[in-house]
Design a protein around this motif. Structure first.
Motif, mmCIF file in Angstrom:
data_model
loop_
_atom_site.group_PDB
_atom_site.id
_atom_site.type_symbol
_atom_site.label_atom_id
_atom_site.label_comp_id
_atom_site.label_asym_id
_atom_site.label_seq_id
_atom_site.Cartn_x
_atom_site.Cartn_y
_atom_site.Cartn_z
ATOM 1 N N PRO A 1 -1.475 7.571 -5.180
ATOM 2 C CA PRO A 1 -2.241 8.513 -4.351
ATOM 3 C C PRO A 1 -1.383 9.510 -3.570
ATOM 4 O O PRO A 1 -1.889 10.178 -2.663
ATOM 5 C CB PRO A 1 -2.973 7.568 -3.385
ATOM 6 C CG PRO A 1 -2.039 6.411 -3.218
ATOM 7 C CD PRO A 1 -1.297 6.267 -4.526
ATOM 8 N N LEU B 1 -1.406 13.077 -0.061
ATOM 9 C CA LEU B 1 -0.541 13.337 1.103
ATOM 10 C C LEU B 1 0.235 14.635 0.930
ATOM 11 O O LEU B 1 1.110 14.958 1.733
ATOM 12 C CB LEU B 1 0.459 12.180 1.277
ATOM 13 C CG LEU B 1 -0.118 10.765 1.422
ATOM 14 C CD1 LEU B 1 1.003 9.734 1.317
ATOM 15 C CD2 LEU B 1 -0.845 10.622 2.753
ATOM 16 N N ALA C 1 0.829 -1.216 0.000
ATOM 17 C CA ALA C 1 0.000 0.000 0.000
ATOM 18 C C ALA C 1 0.858 1.258 0.000
ATOM 19 O O ALA C 1 0.400 2.324 0.413
ATOM 20 C CB ALA C 1 -0.959 0.000 1.184
ATOM 21 N N LEU D 1 -0.333 0.559 -4.388
ATOM 22 C CA LEU D 1 -0.548 2.008 -4.352
ATOM 23 C C LEU D 1 0.774 2.726 -4.100
ATOM 24 O O LEU D 1 1.618 2.239 -3.341
ATOM 25 C CB LEU D 1 -1.526 2.366 -3.232
ATOM 26 C CG LEU D 1 -2.892 1.671 -3.304
ATOM 27 C CD1 LEU D 1 -3.730 2.023 -2.078
ATOM 28 C CD2 LEU D 1 -3.622 2.066 -4.586
HETATM 29 C C1 HXC Z 1 1.985 2.950 6.577
HETATM 30 C C2 HXC Z 1 -0.040 1.938 6.165
HETATM 31 C C3 HXC Z 1 0.025 2.315 4.807
HETATM 32 C C4 HXC Z 1 1.180 3.040 4.368
HETATM 33 C C5 HXC Z 1 -1.803 1.251 5.112
HETATM 34 N N1 HXC Z 1 -1.182 1.284 6.298
HETATM 35 N N2 HXC Z 1 -1.075 1.869 4.183
HETATM 36 N N3 HXC Z 1 0.929 2.266 7.036
HETATM 37 N N4 HXC Z 1 2.122 3.333 5.288
HETATM 38 N N5 HXC Z 1 1.346 3.418 3.080
HETATM 39 C C6 HXC Z 1 -1.658 0.714 7.574
HETATM 40 C C7 HXC Z 1 -2.756 1.555 8.201
HETATM 41 O O1 HXC Z 1 -2.196 2.644 8.887
HETATM 42 C C8 HXC Z 1 -3.423 0.552 9.103
HETATM 43 O O2 HXC Z 1 -2.627 0.397 10.262
HETATM 44 C C9 HXC Z 1 -3.325 -0.740 8.307
HETATM 45 O O3 HXC Z 1 -2.253 -0.545 7.362
HETATM 46 C C10 HXC Z 1 -4.581 -1.072 7.541
HETATM 47 O O4 HXC Z 1 -4.923 0.043 6.725
HETATM 48 P P1 HXC Z 1 -6.378 0.749 6.770
HETATM 49 O O5 HXC Z 1 -6.199 2.108 6.215
HETATM 50 O O6 HXC Z 1 -6.994 0.604 8.094
HETATM 51 O O7 HXC Z 1 -7.167 -0.178 5.732
HETATM 52 P P2 HXC Z 1 -8.380 0.256 4.793
HETATM 53 O O8 HXC Z 1 -9.319 1.181 5.522
HETATM 54 O O9 HXC Z 1 -8.921 -0.987 4.234
HETATM 55 O O10 HXC Z 1 -7.716 1.088 3.612
HETATM 56 C C11 HXC Z 1 -6.783 0.509 2.728
HETATM 57 C C12 HXC Z 1 -6.049 1.624 1.923
HETATM 58 C C13 HXC Z 1 -5.460 2.649 2.932
HETATM 59 C C14 HXC Z 1 -7.019 2.291 0.987
HETATM 60 C C15 HXC Z 1 -4.959 0.940 1.107
HETATM 61 O O11 HXC Z 1 -4.692 1.941 3.930
HETATM 62 C C16 HXC Z 1 -4.576 3.683 2.301
HETATM 63 O O12 HXC Z 1 -5.051 4.619 1.661
HETATM 64 N N6 HXC Z 1 -3.260 3.590 2.514
HETATM 65 C C17 HXC Z 1 -2.309 4.571 2.094
HETATM 66 C C18 HXC Z 1 -2.091 4.489 0.624
HETATM 67 C C19 HXC Z 1 -1.091 5.556 0.151
HETATM 68 O O13 HXC Z 1 -1.336 6.751 0.274
HETATM 69 N N7 HXC Z 1 0.033 5.118 -0.382
HETATM 70 C C20 HXC Z 1 1.029 5.997 -0.925
HETATM 71 C C21 HXC Z 1 2.054 6.289 0.134
HETATM 72 S S1 HXC Z 1 3.235 7.468 -0.486
HETATM 73 P P3 HXC Z 1 -3.271 0.532 11.736
HETATM 74 O O14 HXC Z 1 -2.071 0.442 12.619
HETATM 75 O O15 HXC Z 1 -3.966 1.830 11.771
HETATM 76 O O16 HXC Z 1 -4.200 -0.645 11.812
HETATM 77 C C22 HXC Z 1 4.208 6.592 -1.506
HETATM 78 C C23 HXC Z 1 5.133 7.314 -2.403
HETATM 79 C C24 HXC Z 1 6.422 7.569 -1.849
HETATM 80 O O17 HXC Z 1 4.169 5.427 -1.585
HETATM 81 C C25 HXC Z 1 7.191 8.507 -2.703
HETATM 82 C C26 HXC Z 1 6.848 9.946 -2.520
HETATM 83 C C27 HXC Z 1 7.083 10.519 -1.193
#
Ligand code: HXC
Length: 257
Positions: free
Chosen positions: A130, A134, A63, A106
């Motif tokens: 996505p 952020l 994710a 993602l």
């Molecule tokens: C850290 C993460 C995470 C992430 C999920 N989790 N994605 N922790 N980094 N990228 C964790 C949550 O905090 C949560 O932990 C657990 O995983 C389950 O996630 P939920 O959100 O509760 O699940 P759900 O409601 O089903 O939603 C799923 C999801 C959502 C839609 C995938 O988790 C989400 O939007 N995640 C972030 C996606 C994202 O933005 N990725 C891009 C990151 S930036 P807890 O401890 O609360 O249970 C990137 C680019 C980097 O990758 C380069 C540029 C800087």
């Protein structure tokens, strides 16, 4: 070797790397980077391994980059440490890498999936960049590899809106090689890996180099590079064996020489 954040299974010349931080949906922190790149490099250096499969588990391929880790990162550290550049170790691997996307891919997860050579997806896979949600942007190739894979229209759409696309849309757009039913993903990845594992490792390496050159060069340079690689392939025992086997109507026995 044991790794903290991934599982590694080796059999029949195939190394399967499974991201293993299910509670964080396989978010990519520094330890994951270290583990994936170290395991892939070890597989690349191991003569008994011919193909690498990288996959996730449960609901996620990955994710994204670990947002909790990134939230404390500032410009000076990120710039001085060239944050995310370490993933280049994965794209330097010479053996074929199949990325089998089982769920969320993602941000950095989508970018990681695109670092492989053949991307296959389960019907449950979801792709997206996505980062904009952020307040940042892709940092591991999303604006570059995704644009090359699907073109400007959809890359802009995904990176600017931050929306997810499903596996079917991703296949239509050219990001994904094959979509399969969810419970057939691992078996399909395995089947593709076994097919490739039966080839000459030299020919497979040359294919990978030549196709990748299409992303780095002009058409004329790329065509010349391909032709020169083809000429080189005539120096291999595997070429003599492959063509002899065809003429003698039997299966080839490649020796990677
Ligand atoms: C850290 C993460 C995470 C992430 C999920 N989790 N994605 N922790 N980094 N990228 C964790 C949550 O905090 C949560 O932990 C657990 O995983 C389950 O996630 P939920 O959100 O509760 O699940 P759900 O409601 O089903 O939603 C799923 C999801 C959502 C839609 C995938 O988790 C989400 O939007 N995640 C972030 C996606 C994202 O933005 N990725 C891009 C990151 S930036 P807890 O401890 O609360 O249970 C990137 C680019 C980097 O990758 C380069 C540029 C800087």
């Amino acid at each position: 070797t044991e790794f903290e954040t991934i599982l590694v299974e080796v059999s029949d010349g195939i190394a399967t790397l499974t991201l293993n931080r299910p509670k964080a949906l396989n978010a990519l922190n520094l330890q994951v980077l270290e583990d994936v790149t170290a395991a892939a490099e070890a597989a690349d250096a191991d003569d008994d391994i011919r193909v690498i499969v990288l996959t996730g588990q449960d609901r996620a391929f990955a994710a994204g980059a670990d947002i909790k880790e990134m939230s404390t990162l500032d410009f000076s550290v990120a710039y001085r440490r060239n944050w995310f550049a370490g993933w280049n170790r994965l794209t330097a691997v010479s053996k074929p890498i199949i990325t089998a996307v089982n769920g969320f891919a993602l941000g950095g997860g989508c970018e990681l999936a695109m670092m492989g050579d053949i991307l296959i997806a389960s019907e449950k896979a979801k792709f997206g960049q996505p980062e904009i949600n952020l307040g940042v942007l892709p940092g591991m190739g999303g604006s570059q590899r995704l644009t090359r894979a699907v073109g400007k229209a959809k890359a802009m759409d995904l990176c600017l809106t931050g929306r997810m696309m499903d596996a079917e849309e991703a296949e239509r757009a050219g990001l994904v090689a094959r979509v399969v039913p969810h419970d057939e993903l691992a078996a399909t990845a395995r089947e593709i890996a076994e097919t490739i594992a039966a080839k000459s490792l030299i020919a497979a390496g040359m294919v990978k180099e030549a196709v990748n050159a299409a992303f780095e060069t002009t058409l004329e340079q790329g065509l010349r590079y391909e032709r020169r690689l083809f000429h080189s392939s005539l120096a291999t025992a595997d070429q003599s064996e492959g063509m002899a086997a065809f003429i003698e109507k039997r299966d080839p026995h490649f020796t990677d020489s």
